[in-house]
Design a protein around this motif. Structure first.
Motif, PDB file in Angstrom:
ATOM      1  N   GLY A 108       0.852  -1.053  -0.072  1.00  0.00           N
ATOM      2  CA  GLY A 108      -0.087   0.047   0.016  1.00  0.00           C
ATOM      3  C   GLY A 108       0.756   1.343   0.129  1.00  0.00           C
ATOM      4  N   ASP A 109       0.222   2.360  -0.516  1.00  0.00           N
ATOM      5  CA  ASP A 109       0.925   3.643  -0.525  1.00  0.00           C
ATOM      6  C   ASP A 109       1.409   4.073   0.794  1.00  0.00           C
ATOM      7  N   ASN A 110       0.750   3.864   1.655  1.00  0.00           N
ATOM      8  CA  ASN A 110       0.815   4.645   3.030  1.00  0.00           C
ATOM      9  C   ASN A 110       2.214   3.680   3.927  1.00  0.00           C
ATOM     10  N   CYS A 111       2.510   2.584   3.213  1.00  0.00           N
ATOM     11  CA  CYS A 111       3.323   1.592   3.726  1.00  0.00           C
ATOM     12  C   CYS A 111       4.850   1.494   3.224  1.00  0.00           C
ATOM     13  N   LYS A 112       4.923   2.674   2.127  1.00  0.00           N
ATOM     14  CA  LYS A 112       6.208   2.403   1.077  1.00  0.00           C
ATOM     15  C   LYS A 112       7.219   3.495   1.942  1.00  0.00           C
ATOM     16  N   SER A 113       8.359   3.064   1.602  1.00  0.00           N
ATOM     17  CA  SER A 113       9.427   3.904   2.252  1.00  0.00           C
ATOM     18  C   SER A 113       9.825   5.087   1.679  1.00  0.00           C
ATOM     19  N   ILE A 114       9.918   6.148   2.673  1.00  0.00           N
ATOM     20  CA  ILE A 114      10.105   7.638   2.241  1.00  0.00           C
ATOM     21  C   ILE A 114      11.302   8.087   2.645  1.00  0.00           C
ATOM     22  N   SER A 115      12.198   7.330   3.218  1.00  0.00           N
ATOM     23  CA  SER A 115      13.604   7.586   3.711  1.00  0.00           C
ATOM     24  C   SER A 115      14.512   8.525   2.654  1.00  0.00           C
ATOM     25  N   ASN A 116      15.329   9.210   3.407  1.00  0.00           N
ATOM     26  CA  ASN A 116      16.492  10.038   2.394  1.00  0.00           C
ATOM     27  C   ASN A 116      17.019   8.872   1.490  1.00  0.00           C
ATOM     28  N   ASP A 117      17.472   7.948   1.899  1.00  0.00           N
ATOM     29  CA  ASP A 117      17.978   6.724   1.116  1.00  0.00           C
ATOM     30  C   ASP A 117      17.244   6.252  -0.062  1.00  0.00           C
ATOM     31  N   THR A 118      15.891   6.136   0.211  1.00  0.00           N
ATOM     32  CA  THR A 118      15.238   5.539  -0.829  1.00  0.00           C
ATOM     33  C   THR A 118      15.012   6.695  -1.993  1.00  0.00           C
ATOM     34  N   LEU A 119      14.733   7.989  -1.389  1.00  0.00           N
ATOM     35  CA  LEU A 119      14.467   8.939  -2.250  1.00  0.00           C
ATOM     36  C   LEU A 119      15.664   9.206  -3.196  1.00  0.00           C
ATOM     37  N   SER A 120      17.023   9.228  -2.686  1.00  0.00           N
ATOM     38  CA  SER A 120      18.046   9.361  -3.118  1.00  0.00           C
ATOM     39  C   SER A 120      18.353   8.262  -4.364  1.00  0.00           C
ATOM     40  N   LYS A 121      18.123   7.071  -4.092  1.00  0.00           N
ATOM     41  CA  LYS A 121      18.157   5.792  -4.868  1.00  0.00           C
ATOM     42  C   LYS A 121      17.284   5.910  -6.006  1.00  0.00           C
ATOM     43  N   LEU A 122      16.123   6.376  -5.720  1.00  0.00           N
ATOM     44  CA  LEU A 122      15.014   6.529  -6.876  1.00  0.00           C
ATOM     45  C   LEU A 122      15.561   7.784  -7.669  1.00  0.00           C
ATOM     46  N   ASP A 123      15.897   8.755  -7.299  1.00  0.00           N
ATOM     47  CA  ASP A 123      16.440   9.816  -8.093  1.00  0.00           C
ATOM     48  C   ASP A 123      17.704   9.273  -8.957  1.00  0.00           C
ATOM     49  N   LYS A 124      18.371   8.574  -8.339  1.00  0.00           N
ATOM     50  CA  LYS A 124      19.603   8.110  -9.201  1.00  0.00           C
ATOM     51  C   LYS A 124      19.135   7.059 -10.154  1.00  0.00           C
ATOM     52  N   THR A 125      18.288   6.288  -9.760  1.00  0.00           N
ATOM     53  CA  THR A 125      17.609   5.179 -10.707  1.00  0.00           C
ATOM     54  C   THR A 125      16.853   6.048 -11.982  1.00  0.00           C
ATOM     55  N   VAL A 126      16.202   7.086 -11.752  1.00  0.00           N
ATOM     56  CA  VAL A 126      15.470   7.929 -12.836  1.00  0.00           C
ATOM     57  C   VAL A 126      16.494   8.407 -13.766  1.00  0.00           C
ATOM     58  N   ALA A 127      17.359   9.058 -12.876  1.00  0.00           N
ATOM     59  CA  ALA A 127      18.619   9.737 -13.838  1.00  0.00           C
ATOM     60  C   ALA A 127      19.383   8.753 -14.883  1.00  0.00           C
ATOM     61  N   THR A 128      19.349   7.513 -14.152  1.00  0.00           N
ATOM     62  CA  THR A 128      20.122   6.604 -14.799  1.00  0.00           C
ATOM     63  C   THR A 128      19.382   5.895 -16.201  1.00  0.00           C
ATOM     64  N   LEU A 129      17.889   5.800 -15.840  1.00  0.00           N
ATOM     65  CA  LEU A 129      17.044   5.514 -16.865  1.00  0.00           C
ATOM     66  C   LEU A 129      16.872   6.687 -17.939  1.00  0.00           C
ATOM     67  N   ASN A 130      16.991   7.856 -17.526  1.00  0.00           N
ATOM     68  CA  ASN A 130      16.715   8.694 -18.406  1.00  0.00           C
ATOM     69  C   ASN A 130      18.006   8.965 -19.327  1.00  0.00           C
ATOM     70  N   GLU A 131      19.179   8.581 -18.743  1.00  0.00           N
ATOM     71  CA  GLU A 131      20.348   8.766 -19.759  1.00  0.00           C
ATOM     72  C   GLU A 131      20.293   7.533 -20.665  1.00  0.00           C
ATOM     73  N   ASP A 132      19.802   6.303 -20.125  1.00  0.00           N
ATOM     74  CA  ASP A 132      19.717   5.362 -20.999  1.00  0.00           C
ATOM     75  C   ASP A 132      18.820   5.469 -22.093  1.00  0.00           C
ATOM     76  N   LYS A 133      17.851   6.153 -21.706  1.00  0.00           N
ATOM     77  CA  LYS A 133      16.783   6.501 -22.774  1.00  0.00           C
ATOM     78  C   LYS A 133      17.231   7.357 -23.855  1.00  0.00           C
ATOM     79  N   LYS A 134      18.066   8.538 -23.505  1.00  0.00           N
ATOM     80  CA  LYS A 134      18.702   9.282 -24.454  1.00  0.00           C
ATOM     81  C   LYS A 134      19.670   8.628 -25.469  1.00  0.00           C
ATOM     82  N   LEU A 135      20.396   7.742 -24.675  1.00  0.00           N
ATOM     83  CA  LEU A 135      21.461   7.100 -25.441  1.00  0.00           C
ATOM     84  C   LEU A 135      20.939   6.143 -26.272  1.00  0.00           C
TER      85      LEU A 135
END
Length: 591
Positions: A210-237
């Motif tokens: 459920g949405d209310n049980c998802k991790s909201i930690s700094n580490d999770t947000l940082s990893k998500l941001d890096k994951t999205v950046a990596t995927l966007n870079e892969d998409k551009k390439l």
């Protein structure tokens, strides 16, 4: 009854017993003294007990007052619960007066403490979730509450802090869900496994949680941001790679004239050829297997290109020759074909380099043709005007032009337009000469038209036009002279005259003929010609290219000038041999 027994009755009973026994006074005094001592001890003990009890009550009263003051200070209560006004009376009365207030404040303190515990627990919970020290939904330990400060102001501070943390939690949750959605979209476009990608960041990001049980930690947000950046870079390439492959496919298809059916098979690859990164959203449009499929097709076509290199090169050469032919530039096509054939057979040049070189030649030829376009357009207008001029002169020589034959009115209208156009030829030639000279000065080259200098053609045309004007003037004078002779013959006294129906052999050799030759067989002074015979000899395009110009040879300025220049003489000769001469016939109009 036991209730009737008193110390006096017992003492009397003791006296009776002593009397019966006969106790001495001394013994009796001793016993009475002991009784007094024992009574004194009992009183002392009771007094001590009473004193202790009083001290305890006093201490309890003091403690109650202290506790009351502490509770009032901790709760910050001033109006609702204050120190009782009754400060007189017995100790128990004072205790009884303070007890209800103390009890009320104690209950209020316990309730306030529970509120503090609840708020602080939630604060600790959210702070732990943000810091990542505890998982979402995990119970935290009971926090330590400062019981000396349980005021409403402090409680409101905690509640305000809790509201800020709850707002931050909501924002973080929205950010997490937004990141998860972006990861999902990117994985869909890239053809990747979304579940494994997102759970690698944190297991709670699975859709089943459920949405209310998802991790909201700094580490999770940082990893998500890096994951999205990596995927966007892969998409551009990947998009860049796919667009590069699509461009190569188009180049190879155009190079080899691939059929539309073959091209449609790769519409899913070429559809994003000019798309931006944000515009590519179709599922699997940038999957690795699709890119590999495009790479394989490019390799296949590239290998096929080697086998078709000769055909492709000659096709490019034909395109180049068409551009030069359209710009009326003469090139040595045979030598170019031989050079291409030699390069391909020798294998000294890569096919891509050869095609790139030919593309560069084509681009240069297009640039050259563009620079000549304005002049060539005016040359076409000049040639068209010369054709109309030639037609007009033929029309003026026609004795039946005014007959009411079919189409005569159309010829008359054309003649009117032709006269207007012919009158513009001098200005057109003057403009053409100025533009050609400016072009040559700018480039330091001679402007060639089908292998002949255009300025020379124009100079020849101007010279022939002047000669034709002089010839017309001379023919008009000769015509007036002949008319005068005819009039003189008509006025003879004995009717002797020359019949206008009888041809005059002495007048037939006057001036050059219509086809450009004179009556004695000597050709006119033609210095230049743009006819197909002079442009041939291996210096112009061969085969079908020359045959396409055959129909336009008679319309060239040189031929028109040669044909149109001597029309006055032929017209005069024809009029001389006519059965009747009319001085009202219109003279051929010239610019």
């Amino acid at each position: 009854m036991a209730g009737d027994i008193t110390c006096g009755s017992l003492l009397q009973k003791l006296q009776l017993i002593w009397d019966e026994v006969g106790e001495s006074e001394e013994d009796r005094d001793k016993v009475l003294y002991q009784l007094d001592q024992e009574c004194l001890d009992v009183y002392k003990r009771k007094v001590d007990q009473a004193t202790n009890s009083r001290d305890l009550l006093i201490q309890a009263l003091d403690d109650s007052k202290i506790e009351l003051a502490r509770l009032l200070s901790a709760l910050g209560e001033k109006a609702i619960a204050r120190t009782p006004e009754k400060t007189t009376g017995t100790i128990k009365q004072q205790l009884a007066a303070i007890a209800p207030t103390l009890e009320q404040l104690t209950k209020q303190k316990n309730e306030r403490k529970r509120e503090f515990v609840n708020v602080q627990s939630q604060i600790d919970q959210i702070c732990g979730e943000i810091a990542g020290t505890i998982e979402v939904g995990e119970q935290v330990t009971t926090p330590q509450v400062n019981e000396d400060d349980l005021t409403l102001e402090r409680l409101e501070d905690f509640r305000s802090q809790l509201q800020d943390l709850e707002k931050e939690k909501r924002n973080r949750l929205e950010k997490v869900l937004e990141y998860v959605s972006m990861v999902h979209d990117l994985c869909t476009v890239l053809g990747m496994d979304f579940l494994s990608t997102v759970t690698e960041v944190h297991p709670s990001l699975d859709d089943s949680v459920g949405d209310n049980c998802k991790s909201i930690s700094n580490d999770t947000l940082s990893k998500l941001d890096k994951t999205v950046a990596t995927l966007n870079e892969d998409k551009k390439l990947r998009l860049s790679k796919l667009q590069e492959l699509a461009g190569q496919l188009y180049d190879l298809w155009d190079l080899m004239d691939a059929p539309k059916e073959e091209r449609r098979m790769f519409d899913h690859v070429t559809c994003n050829r000019s798309a931006s990164v944000d515009e590519v959203t179709a599922p699997g449009s940038l999957a690795l297997d699709l890119i590999e499929q495009a790479e394989v097709e490019v390799q296949r076509l590239d290998q096929l290109k080697y086998s078709k290199m000769k055909e492709i090169a000659f096709k490019k050469q034909t395109e180049l020759e068409d551009i030069y032919a359209g710009a009326h530039i003469v090139i040595d096509t045979a030598a170019a074909h031989e050079k291409i054939l030699a390069l391909i057979e020798a294998g000294n040049i890569e096919p891509s380099e050869l095609i790139a070189d030919m593309d560069a030649q084509i681009a240069k030829a297009k640039e050259e043709a563009l620079s000549r376009k304005d002049i060539l357009d005016k040359v076409e207008r000049w040639m068209s005007a010369c054709e109309e001029e030639s037609w007009l002169e033929d029309y003026n020589r026609d004795d039946n032009r005014y007959n009411s034959s079919r189409g005569a009115h159309l010829n008359l209208k054309r003649a009117e337009k032709a006269r207007i156009l012919v009158n513009k030829i001098p200005a057109l030639v003057e403009t053409l000469v100025a533009k050609t000279r400016a072009w040559e000065e700018n480039r330091g080259l001679s402007f060639m038209y089908d292998g002949v200098p255009l300025l020379a053609m124009l100079d020849e045309y101007v010279m022939l036009r002047q000669e034709r004007e002089e010839e017309k003037k001379r023919m008009r004078e000769q015509k007036r002279y002949i008319e005068q002779q005819l009039n003189t013959d008509h006025e003879g006294p004995f009717g002797s005259r020359v019949s206008p129906n009888r041809p005059a052999s002495s007048k037939k050799a006057i001036g050059p003929k219509l086809n450009g030759s004179v009556s004695n067989g000597t050709p006119p002074n033609r210095r230049l010609s743009i006819s197909g015979q002079q442009n041939g000899g291996g210096h112009g395009r061969s085969g079908g290219k020359d045959s396409k110009k055959d129909t336009a040879k008679t319309a060239s300025p040189g031929n028109n000038a040669a044909a149109a220049a001597p029309v006055g003489v032929a017209a005069t000769a024809k009029e001389d041999t006519a059965s009747q001469v009319s001085v009202t016939d219109p003279v051929p109009s010239t610019p």
